[in-house]
Design a protein around this motif. Structure first.
Motif, PDB file in Angstrom:
ATOM      1  N   PRO A   1       0.728  -1.271  -0.125  1.00  0.00           N
ATOM      2  CA  PRO A   1       0.095   0.075   0.077  1.00  0.00           C
ATOM      3  C   PRO A   1       0.938   1.150  -0.003  1.00  0.00           C
ATOM      4  O   PRO A   1       0.827   2.322  -0.590  1.00  0.00           O
ATOM      5  N   ASP A   2       1.924   1.373   0.749  1.00  0.00           N
ATOM      6  CA  ASP A   2       3.068   2.363   0.642  1.00  0.00           C
ATOM      7  C   ASP A   2       4.316   1.958   0.657  1.00  0.00           C
ATOM      8  O   ASP A   2       5.028   1.549   1.546  1.00  0.00           O
ATOM      9  N   ALA A   3       4.684   1.532  -0.573  1.00  0.00           N
ATOM     10  CA  ALA A   3       6.073   0.970  -0.888  1.00  0.00           C
ATOM     11  C   ALA A   3       7.080   1.736  -0.251  1.00  0.00           C
ATOM     12  O   ALA A   3       8.256   1.197   0.165  1.00  0.00           O
ATOM     13  N   ALA A   4       7.105   3.012  -0.670  1.00  0.00           N
ATOM     14  CA  ALA A   4       8.349   3.820  -0.121  1.00  0.00           C
ATOM     15  C   ALA A   4       8.453   3.903   1.462  1.00  0.00           C
ATOM     16  O   ALA A   4       9.573   3.687   2.060  1.00  0.00           O
ATOM     17  N   ALA A   5       7.233   3.894   2.089  1.00  0.00           N
ATOM     18  CA  ALA A   5       7.345   3.786   3.593  1.00  0.00           C
ATOM     19  C   ALA A   5       8.111   2.442   4.149  1.00  0.00           C
ATOM     20  O   ALA A   5       8.790   2.194   5.012  1.00  0.00           O
ATOM     21  N   THR A   6       7.526   1.359   3.316  1.00  0.00           N
ATOM     22  CA  THR A   6       7.993   0.080   3.869  1.00  0.00           C
ATOM     23  C   THR A   6       9.534  -0.120   3.329  1.00  0.00           C
ATOM     24  O   THR A   6      10.413  -0.619   4.339  1.00  0.00           O
ATOM     25  N   ALA A   7       9.902   0.620   2.171  1.00  0.00           N
ATOM     26  CA  ALA A   7      11.470   0.376   1.654  1.00  0.00           C
ATOM     27  C   ALA A   7      12.085   1.147   3.085  1.00  0.00           C
ATOM     28  O   ALA A   7      13.471   0.891   3.509  1.00  0.00           O
ATOM     29  N   GLN A   8      11.630   2.300   3.424  1.00  0.00           N
ATOM     30  CA  GLN A   8      12.458   3.205   4.423  1.00  0.00           C
ATOM     31  C   GLN A   8      12.591   2.416   5.614  1.00  0.00           C
ATOM     32  O   GLN A   8      13.579   2.465   6.175  1.00  0.00           O
ATOM     33  N   ALA A   9      11.631   1.597   6.074  1.00  0.00           N
ATOM     34  CA  ALA A   9      11.930   0.772   7.366  1.00  0.00           C
ATOM     35  C   ALA A   9      13.057  -0.218   7.327  1.00  0.00           C
ATOM     36  O   ALA A   9      13.807  -0.590   8.236  1.00  0.00           O
ATOM     37  N   ASP A  10      13.079  -0.713   6.030  1.00  0.00           N
ATOM     38  CA  ASP A  10      14.366  -1.565   5.953  1.00  0.00           C
ATOM     39  C   ASP A  10      14.656  -1.944   4.545  1.00  0.00           C
ATOM     40  O   ASP A  10      14.016  -2.928   4.073  1.00  0.00           O
ATOM     41  N   PRO A  11      15.193  -1.185   3.838  1.00  0.00           N
ATOM     42  CA  PRO A  11      15.487  -1.232   2.507  1.00  0.00           C
ATOM     43  C   PRO A  11      16.240  -2.530   1.912  1.00  0.00           C
ATOM     44  O   PRO A  11      15.874  -2.921   0.922  1.00  0.00           O
ATOM     45  N   GLY A  12      17.027  -2.924   2.830  1.00  0.00           N
ATOM     46  CA  GLY A  12      17.637  -4.102   2.500  1.00  0.00           C
ATOM     47  C   GLY A  12      16.913  -5.303   2.514  1.00  0.00           C
ATOM     48  O   GLY A  12      17.210  -6.516   1.926  1.00  0.00           O
ATOM     49  N   ALA A  13      15.957  -5.264   3.219  1.00  0.00           N
ATOM     50  CA  ALA A  13      14.909  -6.466   3.249  1.00  0.00           C
ATOM     51  C   ALA A  13      13.568  -6.417   2.580  1.00  0.00           C
ATOM     52  O   ALA A  13      12.893  -7.243   2.549  1.00  0.00           O
ATOM     53  N   LEU A  14      13.856  -5.363   1.695  1.00  0.00           N
ATOM     54  CA  LEU A  14      12.409  -5.151   0.987  1.00  0.00           C
ATOM     55  C   LEU A  14      12.358  -6.124  -0.088  1.00  0.00           C
ATOM     56  O   LEU A  14      11.150  -6.557  -0.132  1.00  0.00           O
ATOM     57  N   LEU A  15      13.125  -6.518  -0.873  1.00  0.00           N
ATOM     58  CA  LEU A  15      12.960  -7.632  -1.810  1.00  0.00           C
ATOM     59  C   LEU A  15      12.604  -8.701  -1.377  1.00  0.00           C
ATOM     60  O   LEU A  15      11.542  -9.614  -1.695  1.00  0.00           O
ATOM     61  N   VAL A  16      13.328  -9.393  -0.247  1.00  0.00           N
ATOM     62  CA  VAL A  16      13.024 -10.489   0.413  1.00  0.00           C
ATOM     63  C   VAL A  16      11.784 -10.453   0.815  1.00  0.00           C
ATOM     64  O   VAL A  16      10.951 -11.459   0.634  1.00  0.00           O
ATOM     65  N   SER A  17      11.359  -9.394   1.617  1.00  0.00           N
ATOM     66  CA  SER A  17       9.732  -9.463   2.306  1.00  0.00           C
ATOM     67  C   SER A  17       8.727  -9.476   1.101  1.00  0.00           C
ATOM     68  O   SER A  17       7.460 -10.395   1.333  1.00  0.00           O
ATOM     69  N   ALA A  18       8.992  -8.724   0.071  1.00  0.00           N
ATOM     70  CA  ALA A  18       8.138  -8.782  -1.139  1.00  0.00           C
ATOM     71  C   ALA A  18       7.921 -10.218  -1.986  1.00  0.00           C
ATOM     72  O   ALA A  18       6.702 -10.590  -2.113  1.00  0.00           O
ATOM     73  N   ILE A  19       9.169 -10.681  -2.167  1.00  0.00           N
ATOM     74  CA  ILE A  19       9.090 -11.997  -2.699  1.00  0.00           C
ATOM     75  C   ILE A  19       8.354 -13.021  -1.784  1.00  0.00           C
ATOM     76  O   ILE A  19       7.638 -13.866  -2.204  1.00  0.00           O
ATOM     77  N   THR A  20       8.961 -13.115  -0.638  1.00  0.00           N
ATOM     78  CA  THR A  20       8.092 -14.289   0.470  1.00  0.00           C
ATOM     79  C   THR A  20       6.717 -13.995   0.575  1.00  0.00           C
ATOM     80  O   THR A  20       5.913 -15.177   0.553  1.00  0.00           O
TER      81      THR A  20
ATOM     82  N   TYR B   1       4.512 -12.690  -1.522  1.00  0.00           N
ATOM     83  CA  TYR B   1       3.867 -13.105  -2.701  1.00  0.00           C
ATOM     84  C   TYR B   1       4.302 -14.498  -3.615  1.00  0.00           C
ATOM     85  O   TYR B   1       3.343 -15.036  -4.315  1.00  0.00           O
ATOM     86  N   LEU B   2       5.311 -15.104  -2.946  1.00  0.00           N
ATOM     87  CA  LEU B   2       5.810 -16.350  -3.783  1.00  0.00           C
ATOM     88  C   LEU B   2       5.655 -17.621  -2.757  1.00  0.00           C
ATOM     89  O   LEU B   2       5.810 -18.653  -2.826  1.00  0.00           O
ATOM     90  N   GLY B   3       5.553 -17.082  -1.260  1.00  0.00           N
ATOM     91  CA  GLY B   3       5.541 -18.170  -0.281  1.00  0.00           C
ATOM     92  C   GLY B   3       6.918 -18.119   0.659  1.00  0.00           C
ATOM     93  O   GLY B   3       8.002 -17.702   0.014  1.00  0.00           O
ATOM     94  N   GLY B   4       6.924 -18.937   1.711  1.00  0.00           N
ATOM     95  CA  GLY B   4       7.948 -19.039   2.615  1.00  0.00           C
ATOM     96  C   GLY B   4       9.304 -19.764   1.678  1.00  0.00           C
ATOM     97  O   GLY B   4      10.281 -19.409   2.398  1.00  0.00           O
ATOM     98  N   TRP B   5       8.995 -20.561   0.987  1.00  0.00           N
ATOM     99  CA  TRP B   5      10.122 -21.276   0.528  1.00  0.00           C
ATOM    100  C   TRP B   5      10.976 -20.458  -0.461  1.00  0.00           C
ATOM    101  O   TRP B   5      12.232 -20.457  -0.636  1.00  0.00           O
ATOM    102  N   ALA B   6      10.491 -19.050  -0.837  1.00  0.00           N
ATOM    103  CA  ALA B   6      11.323 -18.199  -1.740  1.00  0.00           C
ATOM    104  C   ALA B   6      12.628 -17.525  -0.996  1.00  0.00           C
ATOM    105  O   ALA B   6      13.563 -17.033  -1.540  1.00  0.00           O
ATOM    106  N   GLY B   7      12.366 -17.545   0.618  1.00  0.00           N
ATOM    107  CA  GLY B   7      13.517 -16.859   1.353  1.00  0.00           C
ATOM    108  C   GLY B   7      14.744 -17.794   1.107  1.00  0.00           C
ATOM    109  O   GLY B   7      15.568 -16.785   0.995  1.00  0.00           O
ATOM    110  N   PRO B   8      14.864 -19.034   1.557  1.00  0.00           N
ATOM    111  CA  PRO B   8      16.056 -19.517   1.173  1.00  0.00           C
ATOM    112  C   PRO B   8      16.641 -19.453  -0.360  1.00  0.00           C
ATOM    113  O   PRO B   8      18.008 -19.356  -0.553  1.00  0.00           O
ATOM    114  N   VAL B   9      15.646 -19.629  -1.060  1.00  0.00           N
ATOM    115  CA  VAL B   9      16.121 -19.766  -2.596  1.00  0.00           C
ATOM    116  C   VAL B   9      16.646 -18.382  -2.979  1.00  0.00           C
ATOM    117  O   VAL B   9      17.735 -18.241  -3.393  1.00  0.00           O
TER     118      VAL B   9
END
Length: 490
Positions: A259-278, A280-288
């Motif tokens: 809903p607010d991608a900029a605010a989510t990124a500001q909270a932890d930009p390094g974890a943004l992609l991992v959080s987004a992919i996990t 939308y694709l599921g918990g298996w995506a984290g280790p991969v």
């Protein structure tokens, strides 16, 4: 040196256009670019307008490429930028750019290996409970890059195919998942002028430029490429189009995923992609994803190792470094001497951090990002100026757009980016350390030191010629002539 001169020549016709495209993509490291530079831009740059900024930067690169590709048809050299700059601006300017490029690519190669160690350690600890020191993994990565470089680009190409396919598969799967589950999030507001210029536009542009630090990779393989004068340009444009489509689609998906991608990124930009992919694709995506980020950095390490090695090889062959560094393997014709020096550089970078117990990401990476950004901006801008100068002297053919207008626009745009980098250096590096802030001066010192050394050497030769009554060989001025060993196919 053998009678046929092969000890100072790379293997011709060893690289196809597909290999060159992959080398550009590998150096760009799409997965890590999204996870780092693009996420930082979303957080602290233009917000969701990052998508629009990305489109503008891609336009700058397309404009730059018009002259760059025209020059690639004229000059074929493993030290691409320094030869390109010397072609129009003269051997002195080309030579002054050589230490800048060599320093930047060597520290970047070391940085990619350090990142492999850091993320490899984090992944093994988090998902397998295995605690392997980061520096052990980094040194293994350094050794592996040397081995791959020793055997040639064929092996590197196979590694890059695997990494590129998996990277694009994960990123595109995520983007498609967002499009299916949250189609309303894909708003054209990300391209509106208010979004693009509403945040820290300059900082966003810099982060975009940093995402294309390996743009020179295709030209680096010109001497080894089949039909180099055609394929370097084709590979450059093809890689840019592939990366453009991927980056725009994925960043648009990240902006749509929250809903607010900029605010989510500001909270932890390094974890943004991992959080987004996990999400939308599921918990298996984290280790991969953790594994793929590590492999992405390894592919980038391979690419930067190859670039740095070929730069030192070319510089040695042209007399800017000790001649021994231009020696190649007698059968494989790979730059093993320069590659070994590059391995030593990486080891000398890793060992002090390991001994000190320092966090490499918090200490070494700020230095890498700042030095690489400034060096790449300088090299690209100087290359554009070289094209315009060569065109004014009638030394390069092409349309007015390709050799005069486009390079002029690109030079101004790139120099403006350089000013922004200096103005926002602390934000770009993420470090307020005076040592980190002073490191870009090493680029100036390297260029000035080279010029001073060459001037002293010329004076000594002149004095010696005067004492012996010989006129000596007149210096070459204002030109860059490709060596016969750098010749390529039609």
């Amino acid at each position: 040196m053998t009678p046929d001169g092969n000890y100072h020549r790379l293997r011709p016709n060893a690289v196809g256009i597909f290999d060159m495209i992959l080398m550009v993509i590998a150096a760009t490291a799409p997965l890590t670019a999204v996870a780092s530079n693009l996420s930082l831009s979303l957080a602290f740059g233009a917000g969701t307008g990052t998508v629009g900024v990305l489109v503008l930067v891609l336009a700058i690169l397309l404009v730059f490429s018009a002259g760059y590709v025209a020059l690639s048809r004229q000059v074929v050299n493993a030290g691409a930028y320094f030869a390109y700059i010397g072609f129009g601006l003269g051997r002195r300017m080309g030579g002054a750019s050589a230490p800048v490029a060599t320093l930047a690519y060597n520290v970047a190669a070391a940085g990619m290996s350090v990142a492999v160690g850091h993320f490899g350690h984090a992944g093994l600890s988090a998902y397998l409970g295995v605690n392997v020191p980061w520096w052990v993994i980094a040194l293994v990565a350094v050794a592996a890059t040397w081995v791959v470089g020793y055997f040639g680009v064929t092996i590197a190409g196979k590694v890059n195919v695997f990494v590129a396919v998996t990277e694009f598969a994960v990123l595109l799967a995520f983007a498609i998942a967002v499009l299916v589950r949250r189609p309303g999030g894909f708003s054209f507001d990300v391209l509106a002028p208010g979004s693009v210029f509403g945040g820290n536009f300059g900082l966003a542009v810099v982060f975009r430029i940093l995402s294309f630090a390996g743009y020179e990779a295709a030209a680096i393989y010109g001497e080894e490429a089949r039909s180099a004068r055609r394929n370097v340009g084709r590979a450059t444009y093809s890689a840019l189009i592939v990366l453009a489509v991927t980056f725009v689609f994925v960043m648009w998906a990240i902006a749509a995923a929250f809903p607010d991608a900029a605010a989510t990124a500001q909270a932890d930009p390094g974890a943004l992609l991992v959080s987004a992919i996990t999400a939308y694709l599921g918990g298996w995506a984290g280790p991969v994803l953790s594994l793929m980020i590590t492999f992405s950095f390894f592919a980038a390490a391979l690419s930067f190792h190859a670039i740095a090695s070929r730069y030192m090889f070319s510089l040695a062959r042209d007399g800017f470094l000790p001649r021994a560094l231009s020696r190649v393997h007698h059968r494989r014709r790979t730059p093993v001497s320069a590659g070994t020096v590059q391995l030593v550089v990486c080891v000398l970078v890793v060992v002090p951090f390991a001994v000190a117990g320092a966090d490499p990401i918090a200490t070494y990476f700020p230095a890498v990002s700042g030095i690489t950004a400034l060096a790449i901006i300088y090299l690209m801008a100087a290359c554009s100026a070289s094209i315009v100068t060569a065109a004014a002297r009638g030394r390069i053919s092409g349309s007015t757009w390709a050799v005069r207008v486009a390079p002029s626009i690109a030079c101004v745009a790139l120099m403006s980016c350089g000013v922004v980098i200096v103005a926002h250096y602390t934000e770009i590096t993420g470090s307020g350390s005076p040592v980190i802030s002073a490191l870009p001066l090493t680029l100036v010192a390297a260029a000035y030191g080279w010029l001073a050394a060459r001037t002293r050497a010329a004076r000594r030769r002149s004095a010696s010629a005067t004492r012996t009554g010989r006129c000596g060989r007149p210096p070459r001025r204002g030109t860059w002539r490709s060596r016969p060993s750098a010749a390529a196919g039609p």
